[in-house]
Design a protein around this motif. Sequence first.
Motif, mmCIF file in Angstrom:
data_model
loop_
_atom_site.group_PDB
_atom_site.id
_atom_site.type_symbol
_atom_site.label_atom_id
_atom_site.label_comp_id
_atom_site.label_asym_id
_atom_site.label_seq_id
_atom_site.Cartn_x
_atom_site.Cartn_y
_atom_site.Cartn_z
ATOM 1 N N ILE A 41 55.942 30.290 -45.357
ATOM 2 C CA ILE A 41 55.133 30.527 -46.543
ATOM 3 C C ILE A 41 53.775 30.926 -45.888
ATOM 4 C CG2 ILE A 41 56.125 28.948 -47.895
ATOM 5 C CD1 ILE A 41 53.985 26.642 -47.432
ATOM 6 N N ALA A 42 53.368 31.863 -47.039
ATOM 7 C CA ALA A 42 51.957 32.508 -46.658
ATOM 8 C C ALA A 42 50.652 31.413 -47.012
ATOM 9 C CB ALA A 42 51.800 33.684 -47.322
ATOM 10 N N PRO A 43 49.659 31.790 -46.382
ATOM 11 C CA PRO A 43 48.478 30.831 -47.049
ATOM 12 C C PRO A 43 48.348 30.726 -48.406
ATOM 13 C CG PRO A 43 47.862 32.267 -44.922
ATOM 14 C CD PRO A 43 49.021 32.628 -45.400
ATOM 15 N N GLY A 44 47.834 29.954 -48.861
ATOM 16 C CA GLY A 44 47.625 29.820 -50.416
ATOM 17 C C GLY A 44 48.640 29.445 -51.450
ATOM 18 N N THR A 45 49.949 29.276 -50.699
ATOM 19 C CA THR A 45 51.080 29.041 -51.456
ATOM 20 C C THR A 45 51.212 27.958 -52.161
ATOM 21 O OG1 THR A 45 52.254 30.759 -50.005
ATOM 22 C CG2 THR A 45 53.835 29.363 -51.235
ATOM 23 N N VAL A 46 51.714 27.814 -53.041
ATOM 24 C CA VAL A 46 52.133 26.417 -53.748
ATOM 25 C C VAL A 46 53.691 26.317 -53.675
ATOM 26 C CG1 VAL A 46 52.277 24.884 -55.785
ATOM 27 C CG2 VAL A 46 50.212 26.458 -55.304
ATOM 28 N N ALA B 286 46.690 23.349 -60.853
ATOM 29 C CA ALA B 286 46.324 24.887 -60.226
ATOM 30 C C ALA B 286 44.891 24.876 -59.681
ATOM 31 C CB ALA B 286 46.305 25.878 -61.629
ATOM 32 N N GLN B 287 43.946 24.034 -60.312
ATOM 33 C CA GLN B 287 42.666 24.248 -59.767
ATOM 34 C C GLN B 287 42.621 23.292 -58.286
ATOM 35 O OE1 GLN B 287 39.790 22.395 -62.390
ATOM 36 N NE2 GLN B 287 37.911 23.164 -61.018
ATOM 37 N N MET B 288 43.305 22.385 -57.994
ATOM 38 C CA MET B 288 43.264 21.681 -56.979
ATOM 39 C C MET B 288 43.976 22.572 -55.774
ATOM 40 S SD MET B 288 45.079 18.013 -57.496
ATOM 41 C CE MET B 288 44.882 17.257 -59.229
ATOM 42 N N ALA B 289 45.082 23.470 -56.183
ATOM 43 C CA ALA B 289 45.653 24.323 -55.281
ATOM 44 C C ALA B 289 44.999 25.603 -54.917
ATOM 45 C CB ALA B 289 47.178 24.713 -55.664
ATOM 46 N N GLN B 290 43.937 25.967 -55.625
ATOM 47 C CA GLN B 290 43.066 27.254 -55.477
ATOM 48 C C GLN B 290 42.581 27.325 -53.941
ATOM 49 O OE1 GLN B 290 40.076 27.691 -58.558
ATOM 50 N NE2 GLN B 290 39.945 29.890 -57.794
ATOM 51 N N GLY B 291 42.868 28.370 -53.380
ATOM 52 C CA GLY B 291 42.425 28.675 -52.100
ATOM 53 C C GLY B 291 42.890 27.616 -51.003
ATOM 54 N N ARG B 292 43.842 27.029 -51.043
ATOM 55 C CA ARG B 292 44.688 26.243 -50.091
ATOM 56 C C ARG B 292 46.018 26.417 -50.193
ATOM 57 N NH1 ARG B 292 41.869 22.287 -53.085
ATOM 58 N NH2 ARG B 292 40.351 22.195 -51.384
ATOM 59 N N THR B 293 46.798 26.122 -49.013
ATOM 60 C CA THR B 293 48.301 25.916 -49.162
ATOM 61 C C THR B 293 48.836 24.375 -49.633
ATOM 62 O OG1 THR B 293 48.561 27.345 -47.571
ATOM 63 C CG2 THR B 293 50.435 25.899 -48.027
ATOM 64 N N THR B 294 49.740 24.431 -50.609
ATOM 65 C CA THR B 294 49.838 23.213 -51.248
ATOM 66 C C THR B 294 51.363 22.795 -51.242
ATOM 67 O OG1 THR B 294 47.971 23.480 -52.868
ATOM 68 C CG2 THR B 294 49.420 21.744 -53.305
ATOM 69 N N VAL B 295 51.676 21.781 -50.666
ATOM 70 C CA VAL B 295 53.201 21.130 -50.580
ATOM 71 C C VAL B 295 53.234 19.995 -51.218
ATOM 72 C CG1 VAL B 295 55.018 20.740 -48.983
ATOM 73 C CG2 VAL B 295 53.506 22.328 -48.035
ATOM 74 N N GLN C 128 63.173 19.122 -32.441
ATOM 75 C CA GLN C 128 63.605 20.480 -31.877
ATOM 76 C C GLN C 128 63.438 21.864 -32.884
ATOM 77 O OE1 GLN C 128 66.512 17.731 -32.839
ATOM 78 N NE2 GLN C 128 65.490 16.658 -30.840
ATOM 79 N N GLY C 129 63.082 22.553 -32.016
ATOM 80 C CA GLY C 129 62.646 23.841 -32.736
ATOM 81 C C GLY C 129 61.122 24.160 -32.750
ATOM 82 N N HIS C 130 60.559 24.662 -33.641
ATOM 83 C CA HIS C 130 59.113 25.131 -33.700
ATOM 84 C C HIS C 130 58.554 24.978 -35.141
ATOM 85 C CE1 HIS C 130 59.134 26.624 -29.815
ATOM 86 N NE2 HIS C 130 60.317 27.000 -29.842
ATOM 87 N N VAL C 131 57.559 24.248 -35.267
ATOM 88 C CA VAL C 131 56.923 24.245 -36.318
ATOM 89 C C VAL C 131 55.520 24.770 -36.104
ATOM 90 C CG1 VAL C 131 55.881 22.935 -38.223
ATOM 91 C CG2 VAL C 131 57.827 22.162 -37.118
ATOM 92 N N SER C 132 55.203 25.808 -36.771
ATOM 93 C CA SER C 132 53.604 26.391 -36.580
ATOM 94 C C SER C 132 52.716 26.588 -37.763
ATOM 95 C CB SER C 132 53.669 27.795 -35.739
ATOM 96 O OG SER C 132 54.708 28.722 -36.700
ATOM 97 N N ILE C 133 51.524 26.549 -37.651
ATOM 98 C CA ILE C 133 50.588 26.850 -38.670
ATOM 99 C C ILE C 133 49.806 28.077 -38.229
ATOM 100 C CG2 ILE C 133 48.578 25.913 -40.172
ATOM 101 C CD1 ILE C 133 49.515 23.150 -39.571
ATOM 102 N N ASP C 134 49.616 29.253 -38.914
ATOM 103 C CA ASP C 134 48.999 30.423 -38.648
ATOM 104 C C ASP C 134 49.348 30.953 -37.463
ATOM 105 O OD1 ASP C 134 47.648 29.864 -40.875
ATOM 106 O OD2 ASP C 134 45.673 29.144 -39.903
ATOM 107 N N GLY C 135 50.691 30.659 -36.961
ATOM 108 C CA GLY C 135 51.285 31.236 -35.646
ATOM 109 C C GLY C 135 51.176 30.534 -34.610
ATOM 110 N N LEU D 218 41.966 26.927 -39.467
ATOM 111 C CA LEU D 218 43.258 27.071 -40.243
ATOM 112 C C LEU D 218 43.201 27.771 -41.384
ATOM 113 C CD1 LEU D 218 45.121 23.657 -39.502
ATOM 114 C CD2 LEU D 218 45.028 25.873 -38.219
ATOM 115 N N GLN D 219 44.349 28.606 -41.759
ATOM 116 C CA GLN D 219 44.466 29.338 -42.983
ATOM 117 C C GLN D 219 45.276 28.735 -44.036
ATOM 118 O OE1 GLN D 219 41.975 31.641 -43.808
ATOM 119 N NE2 GLN D 219 40.942 31.100 -41.887
#
Length: 710
Positions: free
Chosen positions: A487-492, A644-653, A518-525, A459-460
């Motif tokens: 949202i794109a990879p790496g987004t906070v 900011a350091q925690m979120a570096q390189g990863r998607t953060t919600v 119902q509907g669709h939830v996807s990660i990296d498509g 996963l990205q």
Amino acid sequence: MAIAAAARFHGAELDRADIRLAEHEVPSPAALSAWAQTGGLWAKGVRLGWKQLVALDLKAPLVLLLNDGSAVLVMAADRKRNVILLRHSRLGPQDPPMVVDEKTLAQAWSGEAVMMRTKRSSSAEDAPFSLGWVANLVWQERRSMRDVLLASLVLSILTVLPPLVVSTVIDEVVTYQSLSTLVLISLLIGIAMLSETMLGFARRQLILVVGARVDAKLNLHVFQRILGLPMDYFERNQAGMIWANTGIQLAKIREFLTGKLLTTMLDLMTLVVLLPILFYLQPLLSLIVLLCAGAITGIMVAFMKPMSRRVKRYIEAETAKSSVMVETLHGIRTVKSLALEPQQRERWDARIAEATKAKIEAGRLANLPQALITPIESFMQRGVLLLGAYLALTDGGAVAVGGLVAFMMLSARVAAPLAGLARLMESIEEVRTATALAASVLNQRPETADPAGGVRPRLQGAITFRNVGYSYPGATAPALDRVGFGIAPGTVLGIVGRSGSGKSTLTRLLQGITRDYQGHVSIDGIDLRDINLSHLRRNLGVVLQENFLFRGTIRENILAGRPGLTLSDAVRAAQLAGAAEFIERLPNGYETMVEEGSPNLSGGQRQRLAIARALVHDPRILILDEATSALDPESEALVNANLAQMAQGRTTVIVSHRLSSLTGCDAILVLDQGRIVDLAPHGELVRRCPVYQQLWHQQNRHMIESPVSA
């Protein structure tokens, strides 16, 4: 690794994170087999000799575990040449296998191997829980049971000897003053006593082993099924009820199958041996004994259904009582802090009264058949003796005194199994009730039909919701209504909204806790429902408002059983979470014990440890669901400074009701009554989104309003 290569032959991909090993630990055959089973394969650790190895008809690679901790694949065996063909897992298909003989292999291999194949379509582990399912578990121990039955058969034959000996002593030795016959009989009795003692000891040992094995298998399987239940089941049902309906009831079922049922069946073997002898000695008296046993059985059958209802009522009352106890223990802090002892005591007293009433009612009903059975049992033991004596007196000596004594000794052995069989029917009703209660938990639909199924992509972190809707059972309004964003990879991403707007529901969908949306939830498509659930959650780091810490050291809680991680990983995660400073001030540092309920840590310390635990395995997606709402201002500032350091390189919600902590997010999703109102950075939302403006003004009124001039 050879195991992974063999799994690929069967079309399964194994995840290294699924195998639980300590640092530098060489995996055992059992651990490797369990790892293969997570990929949906059948696997078993075995020990083979060279002759067995070359005789195998291999249709798939066999994994040999070498003495140095490595492994190789056996591709084929040639019995004529007495060699096997080995391939190292690092070699490609184009590389030729090595030809190895017995002497060469013996220098590197001691016999351990892992056999693997695809699972059959119908697995006993996946079958619905029932009394028959547990009986099949007992049947798997049939080899030991065969030995038990054989020992019981011999013991049954030996039980015939003492009464016959007594008959011979009375009718032959005493009558004819035969000392030599007495010596011979004494020798036979001594041999019989020794044999009976040894066989009885062996039978008890075998029954103990069978019971322990069944108990272990049952507990392992039940715990696995409970872990497989969906989260909403635990949210709807009390922990005390789940425990009472599984742990307590399963103990009753297992004790019945390996205890009362097994003992009664073994006693019936004695009956099979003794009845022909009884009819040979005294046909009329034997018939009377059987008629008495039939009367006892009829009485028990007549009371079975009423007893079943009373027993079920008693079990339900005991379950409700257990629920109060477990709930009180879990919430003891709240009970103490709010002085709720009188209310809890009142609830406990009420449950005790209900359970006691139900027990007395069940006991009273059970007392009635016992009152009817007692005189029949007494007649079987004493009345038959009087009747036999009468026959001996009136039949002109046709009934020998020794034969009558032998009959009475043997009939006593017969009466107990027959009465036990009648009482067994009563126990069956109780066990059927216990089985139904256990099945009400264990036969719930699991979280996923195939725990090993699904894809395991790298996963990205790109997240997409398309027209997603979800409603909680019984709710009148949807929790999420046609939600769509990406949202794109790496987004906070920050998520805000009023209470009940669907913020936490959205994160539950991301974690796969709720999958019937119902509907669709996807990660990296990739559709979320197509991803292996365990793989998905290993790529997530989740911190909730309230987090549970296990009893153990701080290091163990941060690493949380993650294989291959070390103290340095725990230190790095603690530094990111702002927990390193307070940990290092503790007397034992990372080896400080966290007590049950973590009373020796403050709320802020517990929360920072939970954040470190979520970060330690470097997840691709980090979810913070009100993670800082319970922190004191100093701890919250420390976590936000490291965000900011925690979120570096990863998607953060980040879900938070404190908008000030979200101003640095790349985008903020505004929800209201399950619908998306807006999605934009903080500055744009303040300018254009009325809902966000209202929330922002409410929280920052003291900064926006101008001070009143003096």
